[in-house]
Scaffold this motif. Structure first.
Motif, PDB file in Angstrom:
ATOM      1  N   PRO A 119      51.161  23.376  28.407  1.00  0.00           N
ATOM      2  CA  PRO A 119      50.834  24.374  29.443  1.00  0.00           C
ATOM      3  C   PRO A 119      49.333  24.633  29.497  1.00  0.00           C
ATOM      4  N   GLY A 120      48.803  24.780  30.696  1.00  0.00           N
ATOM      5  CA  GLY A 120      47.393  25.091  30.859  1.00  0.00           C
ATOM      6  C   GLY A 120      46.456  23.906  30.783  1.00  0.00           C
ATOM      7  N   ALA A 121      47.009  22.701  30.695  1.00  0.00           N
ATOM      8  CA  ALA A 121      46.157  21.511  30.578  1.00  0.00           C
ATOM      9  C   ALA A 121      45.334  21.271  31.833  1.00  0.00           C
ATOM     10  N   VAL A 122      45.926  21.577  32.997  1.00  0.00           N
ATOM     11  CA  VAL A 122      45.241  21.397  34.275  1.00  0.00           C
ATOM     12  C   VAL A 122      44.837  22.766  34.802  1.00  0.00           C
ATOM     13  N   LEU A 123      43.570  22.932  35.099  1.00  0.00           N
ATOM     14  CA  LEU A 123      43.062  24.206  35.599  1.00  0.00           C
ATOM     15  C   LEU A 123      43.158  24.234  37.122  1.00  0.00           C
ATOM     16  N   THR A 124      43.742  25.289  37.657  1.00  0.00           N
ATOM     17  CA  THR A 124      43.841  25.436  39.111  1.00  0.00           C
ATOM     18  C   THR A 124      43.253  26.759  39.592  1.00  0.00           C
ATOM     19  N   ASP A 125      43.016  27.678  38.665  1.00  0.00           N
ATOM     20  CA  ASP A 125      42.435  28.970  39.042  1.00  0.00           C
ATOM     21  C   ASP A 125      40.951  28.779  39.371  1.00  0.00           C
ATOM     22  N   GLN A 126      40.570  29.156  40.597  1.00  0.00           N
ATOM     23  CA  GLN A 126      39.206  28.909  41.051  1.00  0.00           C
ATOM     24  C   GLN A 126      38.173  29.635  40.185  1.00  0.00           C
ATOM     25  N   ALA A 127      38.478  30.830  39.757  1.00  0.00           N
ATOM     26  CA  ALA A 127      37.527  31.582  38.937  1.00  0.00           C
ATOM     27  C   ALA A 127      37.313  30.910  37.586  1.00  0.00           C
ATOM     28  N   ARG A 128      38.412  30.434  37.002  1.00  0.00           N
ATOM     29  CA  ARG A 128      38.313  29.747  35.697  1.00  0.00           C
ATOM     30  C   ARG A 128      37.524  28.450  35.838  1.00  0.00           C
ATOM     31  N   ILE A 129      37.750  27.726  36.914  1.00  0.00           N
ATOM     32  CA  ILE A 129      37.025  26.478  37.164  1.00  0.00           C
ATOM     33  C   ILE A 129      35.545  26.761  37.385  1.00  0.00           C
ATOM     34  N   ALA A 130      35.257  27.781  38.174  1.00  0.00           N
ATOM     35  CA  ALA A 130      33.867  28.151  38.440  1.00  0.00           C
ATOM     36  C   ALA A 130      33.139  28.498  37.142  1.00  0.00           C
ATOM     37  N   GLU A 131      33.828  29.232  36.261  1.00  0.00           N
ATOM     38  CA  GLU A 131      33.217  29.604  34.976  1.00  0.00           C
ATOM     39  C   GLU A 131      32.909  28.359  34.148  1.00  0.00           C
ATOM     40  N   GLN A 132      33.834  27.418  34.123  1.00  0.00           N
ATOM     41  CA  GLN A 132      33.623  26.202  33.336  1.00  0.00           C
ATOM     42  C   GLN A 132      32.431  25.414  33.867  1.00  0.00           C
ATOM     43  N   VAL A 133      32.321  25.300  35.181  1.00  0.00           N
ATOM     44  CA  VAL A 133      31.202  24.559  35.771  1.00  0.00           C
ATOM     45  C   VAL A 133      29.888  25.299  35.538  1.00  0.00           C
TER      46      VAL A 133
END
Length: 258
Positions: free
Chosen positions: A185-199
């Protein structure tokens, strides 16, 4: 260290026959490099041709996304292929895609393994060397895109190929710098906020947050968005927005000095 100019790559050409995967036409307008399937894990000849035409028309760099011969498993199952056979499989895929790219007025400029082959090449010396041997045999001017610190990139650099490390916008990292298995679970990120933070963290040189909460240093010249991730086009747009907000710009790594 922050990277002012960075590549944005995504997987394209993964539809097959009447089965459509991803919105290639929309994604091509956002990215700078296209990892196009070569028919072994996905993609039929007509799909590959159309994908190369899309990339050429948009001025997007074309990369060969080579894989194990595994259509049923989408290339995400490890296959213990003998190195000589794997070398020839990769060489076959490179030549096929480059033919379509040249017919579209472009050419293949780099290679990136897909799925299980990508992960195998991180630590399996025989598989990594087989991929590199195929690239060097076909065209030693091609770059190799892969995981930072992988045997694949080390083998590529050792024989004079351009070795390009990448990071993932839409995948969860583990404490050792690898990617969390898609079976978890959670291997693929789809939450835009979480993705933005990672980038944002990648652009600032702050590393990424692993699944155990630790900070993992990741240095990359390219950021990947998977074409089959739900909302891939919007994710890619978010990545570009974050890059711009960080003072950076998007450009294919093959257009930049090594």
């Amino acid at each position: 260290m922050a990277v002012p100019v960075i590549d944005l790559n995504a997987d394209l050409g993964e539809s097959f026959g009447r089965w459509t995967l991803g919105d290639d036409a929309a994604l091509i307008e956002v990215i700078s490099s296209a990892n196009i399937a070569c028919g072994f894990h996905a993609g039929d000849p007509s799909t590959l041709r159309r994908s190369c035409e899309l990339a050429a028309g948009a001025g997007v760099a074309i990369g060969a996304q080579v894989a194990y011969r595994d259509l049923a498993g989408f290339g995400r199952r490890f296959i213990d292929v003998a190195p000589d056979e794997l070398r020839d499989d990769v060489l076959y895929q490179l030549g096929a895609l480059d033919g379509f790219a040249r017919a579209a007025g472009s050419r293949v400029t780099y290679l990136k393994p897909h799925g299980a082959l990508y992960h195998a090449a991180v630590g399996n010396a025989g598989q990594a060397k087989a991929i590199v041997d195929a690239v060097r045999t076909y065209d030693p001017t091609l770059a190799v895109l892969g995981q930072p610190g992988s045997l694949l990139l080390k083998e590529a650099a050792a024989v004079g190929l351009r070795a390009v490390p990448e990071a993932f916008a839409d995948r969860q990292y583990t404490a050792d710098g690898g990617l969390l298995s898609r079976s978890r679970p959670g291997a693929v990120l789809t939450d835009q906020a979480r993705i933005a933070e990672q980038v944002q963290r990648l652009m600032a040189g702050e590393g990424v947050i692993a699944d155990d909460g630790s900070v993992v240093p990741v240095s990359a010249e390219s950021i990947c968005v998977h074409g089959d991730t739900p909302g891939a086009v919007e994710i890619a747009k978010t990545v570009r927005t974050v890059i711009a907000a960080s003072g950076g710009s998007v450009q294919a790594f093959t257009n930049l000095p090594s």
